[in-house]
Design an enzyme around this catalytic site. Structure first.
Site, PDB file in Angstrom:
ATOM      1  CE  LYS A 140      10.904  -4.576  10.749  1.00 18.83           C
ATOM      2  NZ  LYS A 140      11.256  -3.959  12.064  1.00 18.83           N
ATOM      3  CB  THR A 141       6.802  -2.777   2.116  1.00 17.31           C
ATOM      4  OG1 THR A 141       6.972  -4.143   1.736  1.00 17.31           O
ATOM      5  CG2 THR A 141       8.142  -2.068   1.991  1.00 17.31           C
TER       6      THR A 141
END
Length: 312
Positions: A140-141
């Site tokens: 989740k970047t």
């Protein structure tokens, strides 16, 4: 930050330099009016750490100014904690170029250091509770900024987890449900159908990825975990289990499969789902190998830095 094997900067791919060039172009796509006012005089600026934190992002900061024909002399080491106000580095070169790189370099450094700071705090909290397993980030970047965020996790002392879809095969609920919705698995998403679909998904993943690509399976129950382990999955992710459920499930899986000839270490147990600095310590036990959480890199506070031109 150095390790026994070298400096973490040595891990970086060459394309990070292209990212830096793109970010500089994004910040100044046309005329540099402020730079025109300053001119080409040589000078220096001091990088000041203005809030408490762990310094991270040194190679990115250096590359910004390298591309602009400036040099950077660091007075602190990457991974070092700082207190306000700390003189962290000195940048030398044409003042116009220093100011051209100012905002891009500070944005990168502040964000990367914030991630390293948050990561390190959780690592230390888990170690205080006597757990020596692996804390990991997630995928989740921020699009386009992943390399910096993953690097910050490393500097903070945690595992970055997989970098992209090509790094390990992770079979999440949607992958398994898709397999369950075919004729071989029964055309429904019932618990029995999901458990039956897991071996199909694992075998397909193993065939596609070959011997060098590990397979991780996200599970919601012990039955699903058993199906994944039996099919040869390398990592079992207990997703959204309560702290009490984690302790029971992890011990049961490790004990029962050891009795069947799969000793501890033949598969890893990962715990994920809503973990933060407040509840993560409650989820650790000797049978849990990995905790993964996006809380160490998503929405984390920055470490405040400023770049001040020296007056002569």
């Amino acid at each position: 930050m150095a390790s026994s094997h070298g400096h973490l900067a040595h891990l970086l791919p060459l394309n990070y330099k292209r990212f830096i060039a793109d970010w500089l172009e994004e910040d100044c796509p046309s005329f540099d009016y402020g730079g025109f006012v300053v001119g080409e005089s040589e000078g220096e600026a001091n990088l000041l750490g203005k809030s408490k934190g762990v310094v991270a992002g040194v190679p990115f900061f250096n590359e910004v100014f390298s591309q602009l024909g400036c040099t950077v002399q660091w007075h602190v080491h990457e991974g070092q904690p700082i207190e306000p106000i700390t003189k962290c580095a000195t940048v030398r070169g044409p003042i116009r170029k220093i100011l051209l790189g100012e905002r891009v370099s500070l944005n990168i450094l502040a964000r990367c250091s914030g991630i390293a700071t948050k990561t390190n705090a959780l690592v230390q909290a888990l170690r205080t509770h006597g757990w020596n397993g692996t804390l990991a980030g997630t995928r989740k970047t921020t699009p386009g900024f992943r390399i910096v965020e993953k690097y910050g996790i490393l500097v903070g002392g945690a595992d970055p987890h997989r970098h992209d879809l090509s790094s390990m095969t992770m079979l999440k609920d949607n992958h398994v449900w898709a397999c369950a919705n075919n004729k071989a698995a029964g055309n429904n998403n019932s618990p029995d159908s999901i458990a039956a679909a897991i071996p199909l998904a694992v075998h397909a993943a193993k065939a596609a990825g070959g011997f060098s690509t590990k397979v991780e399976v996200e599970v919601r129950s012990i039955d699903e975990a058993n199906a994944a382990i039996g099919a040869g999955a390398d990592v079992i992710m207990l997703d959204n289990f309560s702290a009490e459920e984690v302790g029971v499930a992890a011990k049961k899986l490790k004990t029962e499969w050891a009795a069947k000839g799969k000793p501890s270490g033949s598969f890893l147990i990962e715990v994920s789902g809503g973990l933060t600095e407040h509840n993560a310590p409650a989820h650790v036990c000797e049978d849990v190998d990995i905790l993964s959480t996006s809380s160490i890199h998503q929405g984390t506070p920055i470490v405040d830095f400023s770049l001040k031109v020296s007056l002569r």
